[in-house]
Enzyme design. Structure first.
Site, PDB file in Angstrom:
ATOM      1  CG  ASP A 218       0.014  -0.088   2.522  1.00 13.17           C
ATOM      2  OD1 ASP A 218       0.257  -1.216   2.968  1.00 13.17           O
ATOM      3  OD2 ASP A 218       0.523   0.927   3.012  1.00 13.17           O
TER       4      ASP A 218
ATOM      5  CG  ASP B  65       1.789   4.841   5.669  1.00 11.76           C
ATOM      6  OD1 ASP B  65       1.189   3.968   6.320  1.00 11.76           O
ATOM      7  OD2 ASP B  65       2.310   5.832   6.197  1.00 11.76           O
TER       8      ASP B  65
END
Ligand SMILES: CSC[C@H]1O[C@H](OP(=O)(O)O)[C@H](O)[C@@H]1O
Ligand SMILES: Nc1ncnc2[nH]cnc12
Length: 309
Positions: free
Chosen positions: A220, A222
């Site tokens: 991902d 973040d």
């Protein structure tokens, strides 16, 4: 358990709970002076017959939160089997646009944002004082070797997974993810990746004189991207399975060569941590407690198993 030493330990993180593409041999569950590891350790064999040890960091059913991972028991248990080099895997957030989810990275630096609630030293609560060298938190030679081998393995897999090297990973406490402000601050500090588990694992491996390197698998972005949703566990799960499949492929591709590297004629230069604690343990200022010495002998028999010096 036979006397055969198992030289390679693999630690699997979120999504990587087994290496079932290797041949299962048995499980072991050593009790160390710091308790039992996160889960029973799987012993698996490589095509050459050499054995490796696999440990699921959060337990096989992912029941241990990052702050509660029994790091000392994990490292001590692996060392008790004869392990000399640990290849760890971790699901990480990316703090850089170019490191898209699905990418792999091998970091060389760490920023510690844990909160002091994890036991981070084998010397903690003993009266033996030691200051391990940690300027280069991963094993330089192992990392260099890995960069080349992982790049080749990813090419062989053919899914187009990119590899990034010489990156800096932030280790936060969790279990909640970072705020947007924190995420932006980590970027300003030079962080490229973020997870909740490389520490104290890397510190404990260093104290136990084990070579240690991390393969970080991005799941991902973040929470630093202004136009995007902040990271959620749901977001992380989307990439976890593909990353775990690639991690298993990489492990199966490179472990045989790693076994050769750490048993071959250059093994002593490759395993550069062996002997490093000799200059880290403070000369005695107080009488060393025999119980502390016995405990420490479990991971460093060379320094603590004999008579007090
Ligand atoms: C499931 S998202 C957060 C969780 O994932 C990473 O685990 P690991 O390093 O064991 O792969 C991260 O460090 C957090 O513990
Ligand atoms: N964004 C993130 N922060 C911390 N640990 C993570 N593990 C996977 N993604 C993460």
């Amino acid at each position: 358990m036979s006397d055969e030493k198992i030289l390679i330990g693999v630690i699997g993180g979120s999504g990587l709970y087994h290496l079932d593409n290797l041949t299962f041999v048995k499980t072991v569950n050593p009790e160390t002076p710091w308790g039992h590891p996160s889960s029973p350790i799987t012993i698996a064999s490589l095509p050459s017959g050499a054995k490796i040890a696999f440990l699921a960091r959060h337990g096989v059913g992912h029941s241990i939160n990052p702050s509660a991972v029994p790091g000392r028991a994990n490292i001590a248990a692996l060392k008790s089997l004869g392990v000399r080099a640990i290849l760890a895997f971790s699901a990480v957030g990316s703090l850089r646009e170019e490191i898209a989810p699905g990418s792999f990275a091998i970091p060389t630096q760490i920023i510690d944002r844990t909160k002091g609630i994890r036991p981070a030293s084998f010397f903690q609560d003993t009266n033996v004082v030691a200051h391990a060298m940690f300027g280069d938190p991963f094993s330089n030679k192992f990392v260099k070797w890995l960069e080349d081998k992982v790049a080749k393995a990813l090419e062989k897999e053919g899914r187009g997974v990119k590899l990034f090297t010489e990156k800096c990973i932030v280790c936060m406490e969790g279990p909640q993810f970072s705020t947007r402000a924190e995420s932006k601050m980590y970027r300003a500090w030079g962080g490229d990746l973020i997870n909740m588990s490389v520490l104290p694992e890397a510190k404990l491996a260093r104290e136990a004189e084990l070579s240690y390197a991390l393969i970080a698998t991005a799941t991902d972005y973040d929470s630093w991207r202004p136009q995007s949703e902040a990271v959620t566990a749901h977001e992380v799960f989307k990439t976890l399975k593909a990353n775990a499949d690639t991690s298993r492929f990489v492990a199966a591709t490179i472990l045989e060569e790693l076994q050769e590297a750490i048993t071959g004629e250059n093994a002593s230069t490759f395993l550069e941590e062996v002997g490093s604690m000799k200059f880290s343990i403070m000369p005695r200022s107080e009488k060393q407690n025999p119980e502390d010495r016995a405990k420490l002998a479990y991971i460093l028999p060379e320094y603590f198993s004999g008579e007090e010096q």
